[in-house]
Write a protein that holds these residues in place. Structure first.
Motif, PDB file in Angstrom:
ATOM      1  N   GLN A  50      39.572  89.994  42.333  1.00 51.95           N
ATOM      2  CA  GLN A  50      38.693  90.584  43.327  1.00 51.95           C
ATOM      3  C   GLN A  50      38.744  89.867  44.677  1.00 51.95           C
ATOM      4  O   GLN A  50      38.113  90.308  45.615  1.00 51.95           O
ATOM      5  CB  GLN A  50      37.246  90.575  42.817  1.00 51.95           C
ATOM      6  CG  GLN A  50      37.060  91.386  41.544  1.00 51.95           C
ATOM      7  CD  GLN A  50      35.641  91.293  41.012  1.00 51.95           C
ATOM      8  OE1 GLN A  50      34.856  90.462  41.465  1.00 51.95           O
ATOM      9  NE2 GLN A  50      35.322  92.173  40.074  1.00 51.95           N
ATOM     10  N   VAL A  51      39.449  88.759  44.778  1.00 53.64           N
ATOM     11  CA  VAL A  51      39.457  88.002  46.019  1.00 53.64           C
ATOM     12  C   VAL A  51      40.399  88.639  47.021  1.00 53.64           C
ATOM     13  O   VAL A  51      41.362  89.312  46.660  1.00 53.64           O
ATOM     14  CB  VAL A  51      39.873  86.546  45.760  1.00 53.64           C
ATOM     15  CG1 VAL A  51      38.858  85.841  44.885  1.00 53.64           C
ATOM     16  CG2 VAL A  51      41.255  86.473  45.142  1.00 53.64           C
ATOM     17  N   LYS A  52      40.108  88.417  48.294  1.00 52.43           N
ATOM     18  CA  LYS A  52      40.937  88.952  49.368  1.00 52.43           C
ATOM     19  C   LYS A  52      41.730  87.862  50.075  1.00 52.43           C
ATOM     20  O   LYS A  52      42.834  88.119  50.545  1.00 52.43           O
ATOM     21  CB  LYS A  52      40.059  89.700  50.370  1.00 52.43           C
ATOM     22  CG  LYS A  52      39.406  90.958  49.808  1.00 52.43           C
ATOM     23  CD  LYS A  52      38.617  91.687  50.879  1.00 52.43           C
ATOM     24  CE  LYS A  52      37.988  92.970  50.326  1.00 52.43           C
ATOM     25  NZ  LYS A  52      37.204  93.681  51.359  1.00 52.43           N
ATOM     26  N   HIS A  53      41.144  86.682  50.180  1.00 54.06           N
ATOM     27  CA  HIS A  53      41.816  85.580  50.851  1.00 54.06           C
ATOM     28  C   HIS A  53      41.660  84.320  50.016  1.00 54.06           C
ATOM     29  O   HIS A  53      40.579  84.036  49.497  1.00 54.06           O
ATOM     30  CB  HIS A  53      41.250  85.336  52.259  1.00 54.06           C
ATOM     31  CG  HIS A  53      41.502  86.464  53.203  1.00 54.06           C
ATOM     32  ND1 HIS A  53      40.630  87.538  53.344  1.00 54.06           N
ATOM     33  CD2 HIS A  53      42.537  86.696  54.054  1.00 54.06           C
ATOM     34  CE1 HIS A  53      41.118  88.378  54.241  1.00 54.06           C
ATOM     35  NE2 HIS A  53      42.272  87.890  54.693  1.00 54.06           N
ATOM     36  N   LYS A  84      45.317  80.104  54.925  1.00 51.63           N
ATOM     37  CA  LYS A  84      44.772  81.223  54.153  1.00 51.63           C
ATOM     38  C   LYS A  84      45.843  82.283  53.906  1.00 51.63           C
ATOM     39  O   LYS A  84      46.701  82.520  54.760  1.00 51.63           O
ATOM     40  CB  LYS A  84      43.590  81.853  54.889  1.00 51.63           C
ATOM     41  CG  LYS A  84      42.400  80.927  55.074  1.00 51.63           C
ATOM     42  CD  LYS A  84      41.287  81.616  55.843  1.00 51.63           C
ATOM     43  CE  LYS A  84      40.144  80.669  56.136  1.00 51.63           C
ATOM     44  NZ  LYS A  84      39.068  81.321  56.935  1.00 51.63           N
ATOM     45  N   GLU A  86      46.252  86.330  52.370  1.00 56.69           N
ATOM     46  CA  GLU A  86      45.630  87.572  51.897  1.00 56.69           C
ATOM     47  C   GLU A  86      46.302  87.999  50.597  1.00 56.69           C
ATOM     48  O   GLU A  86      47.527  87.977  50.481  1.00 56.69           O
ATOM     49  CB  GLU A  86      45.775  88.663  52.954  1.00 56.69           C
ATOM     50  CG  GLU A  86      45.104  89.977  52.571  1.00 56.69           C
ATOM     51  CD  GLU A  86      45.255  91.029  53.632  1.00 56.69           C
ATOM     52  OE1 GLU A  86      44.912  92.205  53.362  1.00 56.69           O
ATOM     53  OE2 GLU A  86      45.732  90.682  54.745  1.00 56.69           O
ATOM     54  N   ASP A 170      38.810  80.270  46.804  1.00 56.09           N
ATOM     55  CA  ASP A 170      38.412  81.566  47.343  1.00 56.09           C
ATOM     56  C   ASP A 170      37.927  81.401  48.779  1.00 56.09           C
ATOM     57  O   ASP A 170      36.973  80.673  49.043  1.00 56.09           O
ATOM     58  CB  ASP A 170      37.305  82.154  46.472  1.00 56.09           C
ATOM     59  CG  ASP A 170      36.906  83.560  46.912  1.00 56.09           C
ATOM     60  OD1 ASP A 170      37.514  84.071  47.867  1.00 56.09           O
ATOM     61  OD2 ASP A 170      35.988  84.129  46.296  1.00 56.09           O
ATOM     62  N   ARG A 171      38.587  82.043  49.703  1.00 54.27           N
ATOM     63  CA  ARG A 171      38.184  82.030  51.110  1.00 54.27           C
ATOM     64  C   ARG A 171      37.936  83.443  51.614  1.00 54.27           C
ATOM     65  O   ARG A 171      38.080  83.727  52.800  1.00 54.27           O
ATOM     66  CB  ARG A 171      39.251  81.339  51.964  1.00 54.27           C
ATOM     67  CG  ARG A 171      39.293  79.816  51.768  1.00 54.27           C
ATOM     68  CD  ARG A 171      37.949  79.211  52.136  1.00 54.27           C
ATOM     69  NE  ARG A 171      37.922  77.769  51.991  1.00 54.27           N
ATOM     70  CZ  ARG A 171      37.495  77.120  50.924  1.00 54.27           C
ATOM     71  NH1 ARG A 171      37.064  77.803  49.871  1.00 54.27           N
ATOM     72  NH2 ARG A 171      37.478  75.804  50.892  1.00 54.27           N
ATOM     73  N   SER A 172      37.512  84.324  50.713  1.00 58.42           N
ATOM     74  CA  SER A 172      37.279  85.713  51.098  1.00 58.42           C
ATOM     75  C   SER A 172      36.113  85.838  52.052  1.00 58.42           C
ATOM     76  O   SER A 172      36.093  86.687  52.932  1.00 58.42           O
ATOM     77  CB  SER A 172      37.007  86.563  49.843  1.00 58.42           C
ATOM     78  OG  SER A 172      38.117  86.505  48.968  1.00 58.42           O
TER      79      SER A 172
END
Length: 617
Positions: A50-53, A84, A86, A170-172
């Motif tokens: 589910q993470v984006k970044h 980061k 994506e 996680d950096r989302s």
């Protein structure tokens, strides 16, 4: 007695017997280290899908960073936009990673990884392989992704070891559109509760390291450094530690830096206040020169661009620094300046102690190298007794430097009178050999006086540290005689089993000597610097680091000397110098040796340093 303990200690030190190498055992690939690091189970954001970044932290404690040339390096201590990636998921349960430049990470047939893919392809796909310790491995069509020891990223490994496993962060929720003027944020997960304190660093020398390199070299690094120097001068912050800290992007957890000055080069006014230049930088970009009297009553040359920082040590101490950074001053007469330790220098040191300026005395040491060969007695009689400053003024080179005709004041004066069209070879052929012989005589005499005076100079400083209740900083060369001599001095002044706070700074001698020092002096701590990362010193320093208790060490940069090996901070290897930001790299290496987490090492080092220097945070 300490002499007996130093000579009778086993050849392997206290670490002998732990393994066939008599030192510490390295963590084997794929095995979890002992201590809190092994108990920690890092979460795997990729598993949820589910993470984006994300950011990827490697085995060396650095994060993978996308360079401007699209290459990937395991070189960053903080997480900003270049660190980061994506995450895009595909139907084959693999993922694609896109850099901040909008390009996909792509693996070529040789296993080289670059952020150069315009579209997602099979060469850009990575299969996520979860590990039992909570880390992940990423498998490409050529093999597993790996961070090599030199920081290079490749995807050609067939097996998963320590360098093939990554911690996924996680950096989302972090921004991609953070304003550019906002200062870079450190890695909040790791640094929010970690503080580090550089136990020993010569701030003024660090501030001038780039400028000195730029003036003495002619390569790409010198061009880069010269641009930085010009930028600092243009912004009128050339001697600003605040600018230096911000330029190096220090972590917000940075707590301070101990800075040391040679007391023989600090001038005091009659009222006891530290001397300051007659004209400050307010009047122009370059400091106005002024003459002053040296400790030998001779006229000292005016300040120039490289030495002007010594006028500004009080400004550095009083400067409002970012975050909670702090400068703790230490003054002393090192072994290299023992020949200049006249009564004026001792008065300066006494005033610094009584006025509360001096928070520690040092660096103090002895050097037991063989004295130089005897030269012509007539020349020694004529040019003997000169101080280091006088030798530099007379010959254009300090005692520890090589003679250079082009810097000889006698040659420069002749050239000025003769005019620019005169051939320099005329003067060189007539006078260079004689001037070199005179310089060698002056240097030889100075070196002999230094070796003779250093023991008494060290003992007197030990007594001052005891009388004023100040911590003592000791620096020794890797010499058996020097270690024994200092041990005898410490016993004579403080007594054996004394709990007086002492820092054995930058130790790189025999492990058995460090063990004997720690047993004999309960208040002593060992300082570890970038030398711990050098392959030449790893066998001995690794054993010392493995054996030293968690409450008996501090971290130090020894700036500007001894940067960590393969460091990517401050311009890489060429032209590099050590500064407080390198303390984090020393902590990571010490954590690897002791098989603990870097967090544990930093917390212990901060507690030990504040105790050693009596600092209240």
């Amino acid at each position: 007695m300490v002499r007996r303990r130093l000579s009778d200690a086993g050849c392997g030190g206290r670490g002998a017997g732990r393994g066939s190498r008599g030192g510490y055992d390295e963590v084997q690939p794929g095995s979890a280290p002992r201590g809190s690091r092994g108990d920690r189970r890092p979460s795997n954001p990729l598993a949820a899908g589910q993470v984006k970044h994300v950011a990827l932290k490697c085995h060396n404690g650095k994060h993978i960073k996308t360079e401007s040339n699209e290459e990937l390096r395991a070189s960053s201590s903080v997480i900003k936009e270049p660190e980061k990636f994506e995450v895009e998921h595909c139907e084959s349960e693999s993922i694609f990673l896109k850099s901040h430049m909008g390009k996909y990470l792509t693996v070529d047939k040789n296993g080289d990884v670059r952020a150069s893919g315009a579209i997602a392809s099979d060469a850009s796909a990575f299969q996520v392989v979860a590990q039992e310790n909570g880390l992940v491995a990423l498998r490409s069509h050529c093999g597993f992704l790996a961070a090599e020891a030199n920081g290079r990223i490749r995807a050609n490994r067939t097996l998963v070891g320590s360098w093939e496993m990554f911690e996924v962060k996680d950096r989302s929720g972090r921004s991609k559109g953070r304003p550019s003027e906002e200062p870079p944020q450190p890695d909040e997960e790791d640094d929010a509760h970690i503080a580090f304190f550089d136990a020993f660093c010569q701030v003024e020398a660090v501030l001038t390291a780039e400028e000195r390199y730029a003036k003495t070299h002619h390569d790409r690094t010198s061009v880069l450094f010269e641009k930085r120097v010009q930028a600092r001068r243009r912004d009128r912050v050339e001697w600003s530690l605040k600018h230096f800290i911000e330029e190096k992007e220090y972590s917000r957890s940075f707590r301070g830096c101990l800075s040391a000055w040679d007391i023989t080069r600090v001038e005091m006014e009659a009222d006891g206040e530290p001397d300051m230049p007659a004209a400050d930088v307010e009047d122009g970009d370059v400091l106005r020169p002024r003459a002053r009297s040296g400790s030998d009553c001779s006229e000292v040359a005016s300040f120039d661009g490289l030495e002007a920082g010594r006028c500004h040590w009080r400004k550095i101490l009083s400067e409002e620094l970012p975050y909670s950074a702090r400068i703790v001053p230490a003054f002393g007469i090192p072994a290299s300046a023992a020949a200049d330790a006249d009564e004026t220098a001792w008065e300066h040191l006494f005033r610094a102690c009584t006025l509360g300026l001096c928070k520690a005395i040092g660096p103090v040491g002895v050097d037991c190298r063989a004295p130089p060969s005897t030269l012509d007695e007539a020349l020694v009689e004529r040019f003997g007794g000169l101080s280091a400053k006088s030798i530099r003024e007379k010959f254009g080179a300090a005692p520890g430097q090589a003679y250079d005709v082009s810097k000889d004041p006698a040659f420069l004066a002749w050239k000025k009178v003769a005019g620019p069209t005169t051939r320099a070879e005329t003067w060189v052929l007539q006078h260079a050999d004689r001037r070199l012989a005179e310089f060698d005589a002056a240097r030889s005499d100075y070196e002999r006086r230094r070796l003779t005076a250093q023991v008494s100079t060290a003992k007197r400083q030990l007594q001052m540290a005891k009388e004023h209740g100040l911590p003592l900083i000791v620096q020794l060369p890797p010499q058996d005689d020097a270690e024994r001599c200092m041990a005898e001095l410490l016993v004579a002044v403080f007594g054996e089993t004394s709990a007086h706070p002492i820092l054995l700074s930058g130790f790189h001698g025999r492990p058995k000597c460090a063990a004997a020092f720690l047993r004999s002096f309960p208040g002593m701590m060992v300082g570890f610097s970038g030398l711990l990362t050098h392959s030449k010193h790893k066998p001995t320093l690794g054993e010392v680091a493995f054996d030293v208790p968690l409450n008996r060490f501090v971290l130090e940069s020894l700036g500007p000397q001894y940067p960590p090996a393969d460091s990517t901070v401050a311009g890489g290897l060429r032209g590099n110098y050590s500064h407080p930001a390198h303390v984090l790299e020393v902590a990571e290496e010490l954590a690897r040796v002791k098989q603990l987490s870097a967090n544990d090492i930093l917390q212990a080092a901060l507690a030990n340093t504040t105790k050693l220097l009596n600092i209240i945070l």
